[in-house]
Design a protein around this motif. Structure first.
Motif, short mmCIF file in Angstrom:
data_model
loop_
_atom_site.label_atom_id
_atom_site.label_comp_id
_atom_site.label_asym_id
_atom_site.label_seq_id
_atom_site.Cartn_x
_atom_site.Cartn_y
_atom_site.Cartn_z
N UNK A 8 -16.07 -46.90 23.12
CA UNK A 8 -15.89 -45.33 23.06
C UNK A 8 -15.81 -44.89 21.43
N UNK A 9 -16.51 -44.21 20.98
CA UNK A 9 -16.54 -43.65 19.45
C UNK A 9 -15.66 -42.57 19.37
N UNK A 10 -14.86 -42.22 18.32
CA UNK A 10 -13.76 -41.26 18.51
C UNK A 10 -14.65 -39.98 18.16
N UNK A 11 -14.24 -38.88 18.25
CA UNK A 11 -14.95 -37.61 17.91
C UNK A 11 -15.14 -37.51 16.45
N UNK A 12 -14.50 -38.47 15.54
CA UNK A 12 -15.05 -38.30 14.02
C UNK A 12 -15.99 -39.37 13.91
N UNK A 13 -16.26 -40.13 14.77
CA UNK A 13 -17.54 -40.86 14.54
C UNK A 13 -17.09 -42.22 14.30
N UNK A 14 -15.84 -42.51 14.40
CA UNK A 14 -15.50 -43.94 14.22
C UNK A 14 -15.50 -44.77 15.25
N UNK A 15 -15.97 -46.02 15.17
CA UNK A 15 -16.28 -47.09 16.55
C UNK A 15 -15.09 -47.89 16.87
N UNK A 16 -13.86 -47.94 15.83
CA UNK A 16 -12.80 -48.82 16.02
C UNK A 16 -11.78 -48.27 16.84
N UNK A 17 -12.15 -48.15 18.12
CA UNK A 17 -10.87 -47.58 19.16
C UNK A 17 -10.36 -48.43 20.24
N UNK A 18 -9.19 -47.93 20.75
CA UNK A 18 -8.50 -48.82 21.65
C UNK A 18 -8.36 -48.13 22.96
N UNK A 19 -8.46 -48.55 24.21
CA UNK A 19 -7.98 -47.73 25.22
C UNK A 19 -6.54 -47.76 25.73
N UNK A 20 -5.96 -46.80 25.89
CA UNK A 20 -4.63 -46.77 26.10
C UNK A 20 -4.28 -47.01 27.48
N UNK A 21 -3.08 -47.33 27.64
CA UNK A 21 -2.53 -47.58 29.15
C UNK A 21 -1.76 -46.21 29.41
N UNK A 22 -2.32 -45.40 30.54
CA UNK A 22 -1.95 -44.36 31.03
C UNK A 22 -1.12 -44.32 32.27
N UNK A 23 0.13 -43.35 32.07
CA UNK A 23 0.71 -43.41 33.16
C UNK A 23 0.22 -42.34 34.50
N UNK A 24 0.57 -42.60 35.64
CA UNK A 24 0.15 -41.72 36.53
C UNK A 24 1.34 -40.65 37.08
N UNK A 25 0.99 -39.65 37.31
CA UNK A 25 2.14 -38.83 37.81
C UNK A 25 1.83 -38.38 39.14
N UNK A 26 2.47 -38.60 40.31
CA UNK A 26 2.41 -38.29 41.49
C UNK A 26 3.37 -37.08 41.96
N UNK A 27 3.09 -36.24 42.33
CA UNK A 27 3.48 -34.96 42.92
C UNK A 27 3.75 -34.76 44.33
N UNK A 28 4.61 -34.12 44.65
CA UNK A 28 4.34 -34.02 46.30
C UNK A 28 6.06 -33.48 46.69
N UNK A 29 6.09 -33.14 48.03
CA UNK A 29 7.51 -32.88 48.53
C UNK A 29 7.65 -33.86 49.96
N UNK A 30 8.93 -33.90 50.34
CA UNK A 30 9.29 -34.45 51.20
C UNK A 30 8.78 -33.96 52.51
N UNK A 31 8.37 -34.39 53.78
CA UNK A 31 8.20 -33.61 54.90
C UNK A 31 9.27 -33.81 56.08
N UNK A 32 10.15 -34.77 55.78
CA UNK A 32 11.40 -34.85 56.48
C UNK A 32 12.53 -34.89 55.99
#
Length: 70
Positions: free
Chosen positions: A28-52
Motif C-alpha cells: 500500500x502506497x502512503x498518500x504522499x506517494x511513498x512505497x515503503x509502508x508496513x501494515x499495523x496490527x489493529x485492536x478490535x473493539x466489541x461493544x454491547x450489553x449484558x442481556x441477563x
C-alpha cells in the motif's frame, strides 16, 4: 469492507485503507506517494450489553437467601 491501518516508514504518517481481506497483505502506497509502508496490527473493539443479570434474582442462593443460616 474491512479497514486496515498502515504506517509509512519514509514520512512516518499513519493512514487507513478499506480493501477486501484478500488484499490485506498487498503493498500500500502512503498518500504522499511513498512505497515503503508496513501494515499495523489493529485492536478490535466489541461493544454491547449484558442481556441477563449477573446474580440470580429471588431466593435460593447464598447464605441469607438459601436457608443455610441457623
Amino acid at each position: 469492507m474491512p479497514r486496515y491501518e498502515y504506517r509509512c516508514r519514509t514520512c512516518g504518517d499513519t493512514f487507513e485503507l478499506s480493501r477486501p481481506m484478500a488484499e490485506s497483505a498487498d503493498p500500500a502506497a502512503c498518500p504522499a506517494g511513498h512505497d515503503d509502508t508496513v501494515k499495523l496490527l489493529s485492536t478490535v473493539a466489541v461493544g454491547g450489553s449484558a442481556s441477563a443479570p449477573a446474580v440470580p434474582r429471588g431466593g435460593g442462593g447464598g447464605c441469607c437467601g438459601g436457608g443455610c443460616c441457623s
